[in-house]
Write a protein that holds these residues in place. Structure first.
Motif, PDB file in Angstrom:
ATOM      1  N   PHE A 423       0.835  -1.206   0.000  1.00  0.00           N
ATOM      2  CA  PHE A 423       0.000   0.000   0.000  1.00  0.00           C
ATOM      3  C   PHE A 423       0.869   1.255   0.000  1.00  0.00           C
ATOM      4  O   PHE A 423       0.583   2.223  -0.712  1.00  0.00           O
ATOM      5  CB  PHE A 423      -0.919  -0.016   1.218  1.00  0.00           C
ATOM      6  CG  PHE A 423      -1.865   1.148   1.287  1.00  0.00           C
ATOM      7  CD1 PHE A 423      -3.034   1.149   0.552  1.00  0.00           C
ATOM      8  CD2 PHE A 423      -1.585   2.233   2.095  1.00  0.00           C
ATOM      9  CE1 PHE A 423      -3.905   2.224   0.611  1.00  0.00           C
ATOM     10  CE2 PHE A 423      -2.447   3.318   2.161  1.00  0.00           C
ATOM     11  CZ  PHE A 423      -3.611   3.306   1.421  1.00  0.00           C
ATOM     12  N   GLN A 427       1.007   4.486  -2.568  1.00  0.00           N
ATOM     13  CA  GLN A 427       0.884   5.858  -2.098  1.00  0.00           C
ATOM     14  C   GLN A 427       2.058   6.715  -2.554  1.00  0.00           C
ATOM     15  O   GLN A 427       1.895   7.868  -2.944  1.00  0.00           O
ATOM     16  CB  GLN A 427       0.798   5.870  -0.564  1.00  0.00           C
ATOM     17  CG  GLN A 427      -0.507   5.332  -0.004  1.00  0.00           C
ATOM     18  CD  GLN A 427      -1.664   6.276  -0.252  1.00  0.00           C
ATOM     19  OE1 GLN A 427      -1.530   7.485  -0.201  1.00  0.00           O
ATOM     20  NE2 GLN A 427      -2.839   5.708  -0.530  1.00  0.00           N
ATOM     21  N   ALA A 433      -4.563   4.744  -3.374  1.00  0.00           N
ATOM     22  CA  ALA A 433      -4.605   3.303  -3.577  1.00  0.00           C
ATOM     23  C   ALA A 433      -4.810   2.998  -5.057  1.00  0.00           C
ATOM     24  O   ALA A 433      -5.377   3.799  -5.808  1.00  0.00           O
ATOM     25  CB  ALA A 433      -5.725   2.678  -2.734  1.00  0.00           C
ATOM     26  N   THR A 479      -1.462  -4.032  -8.303  1.00  0.00           N
ATOM     27  CA  THR A 479      -1.368  -4.356  -6.875  1.00  0.00           C
ATOM     28  C   THR A 479      -0.591  -5.643  -6.653  1.00  0.00           C
ATOM     29  O   THR A 479       0.223  -5.737  -5.715  1.00  0.00           O
ATOM     30  CB  THR A 479      -2.774  -4.476  -6.273  1.00  0.00           C
ATOM     31  OG1 THR A 479      -3.490  -3.255  -6.476  1.00  0.00           O
ATOM     32  CG2 THR A 479      -2.699  -4.775  -4.786  1.00  0.00           C
TER      33      THR A 479
END
Length: 507
Positions: A423, A427, A433, A479
């Motif tokens: 995460f 950032q 996100a 991600t």
């Protein structure tokens, strides 16, 4: 003196506009009138104020009392105006000094004995008062019930003066110095210890746990489909425990929304909210509304988790109201006389059975549903809503041998560490996100290599994906790459992201 002027606050969604409380005493037959678009709770304050003044041993003026709540076109609701009205009557009848009233704002509901009861929206009112003071260069103090003091003091540098009763407030203005003065409240808010259950309690389901880890790292929405008893609700209940820690700004936003509903407890400071409404909830309960608009479940889950169990059992028109908030992170409630805007940046976790009987695909229990029944059941979730859910995964039934083994899963703390690192990478790269990346940001930050791009184009053609689905798979792949600690999105990352897009039905 026959006129007293005090300041208070109303609530209009997340806003708290200033209200001027004007109290005028005139000769004539005794009468008590409140004007300025008051609702029933405000009109009833006449009886509460009269009893509170008499029980506090003050004289209730036998005169014509007119209370004006300005501006006149702003609706006024709740009992928060009891305290300024009572003080205005005392000041106008010269039973208490009025010299310092302009240095404060007031809010509080009075009991018949004169005690102050907590109010709704104290944090929103304090934030608005402090912001207005910053713009004007003149900061006022805020006198309110003691039960709301910790909540209101979350606004940095706000001057909060908590009181227990009407008498205590009057003593504050009657005494220039000394113990009778109300002291300024200081609240040092420490992050609360989360009480979420642990992922280590869940047996098996390693692939689903991996998917939820990806969802937590990128703030992606998830739909889990599987037979009854496979652990969907258990996994969802533990999901909030692996989310990244809340920032001060996120915690303040979440607390402000909670304050508008039933009040915010300082014991929940920096704990991500977890909301799980029943499938009988109405559309108003989910998104908010009412004659005086209040936040619904999606706003109460702001910066936290909204868990919808038995998703197809919700009414279809109720589910459809989720489509816009999932994209925008806000909900605007419009009524004939007013409009309210609430934040709704929640993370959706949904669960469902694959068919009406629940056992489609179960290795042991045979499904007795017809194909038409299965299609009708799954079609209760519309294509546009399903298209907005990033990850759609299967939760299979576990073999009996796995259920008999002791739980030895990875604890939530270890998963949360990996989630936090990934995460933080997102950032640092885009300031948000991965799920919130815009189309232009996707082109910059989510470029796959040639092999991954070829696989993605093939999947898009074969599965008839929309452009939204294509972008959402790219963000999930971003991600996954962040969790792996690599900058370039490659073939394994895209392949895994594609598998998370085929849980319910091919699109």
């Amino acid at each position: 003196m026959t006129l007293a002027v005090l300041k208070s606050r109303a609530l209009a969604g997340m806003q708290a506009p200033e209200v001027t409380v004007e109290v005028h005493l005139a000769n004539g037959l005794p009468n008590f009138t409140i004007v300025g678009l008051p609702e029933t709770e405000v009109k009833e304050s006449k009886d509460r104020v009269r009893a509170a003044l008499q029980n506090a041993r003050f004289e209730f003026p036998a005169r014509r009392i007119t209370v004006n709540l300005a501006p006149a076109d702003l609706p006024k609701e709740s009992g928060r105006f009891d305290l300024p009205i009572a003080l205005g009557i005392l000041a106008a009848s010269e039973q208490m000094p009025a010299g310092e009233l302009d240095k404060y704002e007031f809010a509080g509901e009075l009991s018949l004995s004169g005690e102050l009861r907590p109010i709704r929206g104290a944090l929103a009112m304090t934030f608005a008062m402090h912001s207005d003071g910053d713009l004007s260069g003149r900061q006022r103090g805020f006198i309110l019930p003691r039960a709301n003091a910790d909540e209101a003091a979350l606004v940095k540098d706000a001057a909060i003066f908590p009181a227990d009763s009407l008498l205590q407030v009057c003593a504050h203005f009657a005494a220039v110095t000394g113990e009778a003065r109300i002291g300024r409240h200081r609240c040092v808010a420490e992050p609360a210890r989360p009480d979420h259950p642990d992922f280590a309690d869940v047996k098996g389901q390693l692939q689903v746990k991996r998917a939820l880890e990806v969802a937590a790292a990128g703030a992606h929405s998830v739909l889990m489909a599987g037979p009854p008893g496979t652990g969907k609700s258990m996994l969802a209940a533990r999901f909030a425990g692996i989310l990244p820690p809340m920032t001060d700004q996120e915690a303040l936003e979440s607390a402000a929304v909670q304050s508008l509903s039933s009040g915010f407890s300082i014991a929940r400071w920096k704990v991500r909210p977890y909301r799980a409404p029943h499938h009988t909830a109405s559309g108003v309960a989910l998104v908010g509304g009412g004659n005086t608009p209040r936040p619904g479940e999606i706003s109460l889950a702001h910066r936290g988790v909204l868990f919808l169990d038995e998703l197809p059992e919700f009414e279809r028109k109720v589910l459809e109201v989720l489509r816009e908030p999932l994209e925008s992170g806000r909900i605007t409630i419009s009524r004939a006389a007013r409009q309210a805007d609430f934040p709704a940046r929640f993370q959706l976790i949904a669960a469902m059975n694959p068919c009406p009987c629940g056992y489609l695909g179960h290795p042991a229990n045979k499904c007795r549903c017809t194909p038409e029944q299965v299609a009708r059941y799954q079609n209760r979730i519309s294509g546009p809503l399903l298209d907005r859910i990033d990850m759609q995964i299967q939760v299979p039934a576990l073999p009996h041998s796995d259920l008999l083994k002791p739980a030895e899963g990875e604890p939530s703390a270890a998963i949360a560490q990996r989630v936090g690192r990934a995460f933080d990478v997102g950032q640092a790269r885009a300031g948000k996100a991965n799920n919130f990346l815009t189309t232009q940001e996707i082109d910059v930050h989510c470029q796959p290599d040639s092999a991954a791009e070829q696989l993605l184009q093939s999947a898009m053609q074969r599965l008839n994906w929309s452009a939204r689905s294509y972008h959402r798979v790219l963000k999930v792949a971003r991600t996954i790459a962040d969790l792996a600690g690599v900058e370039q999105i490659s073939l394994p990352h895209v392949a895994e992201a594609i598998q998370y897009r085929r849980g319910l039905r091919e699109q």
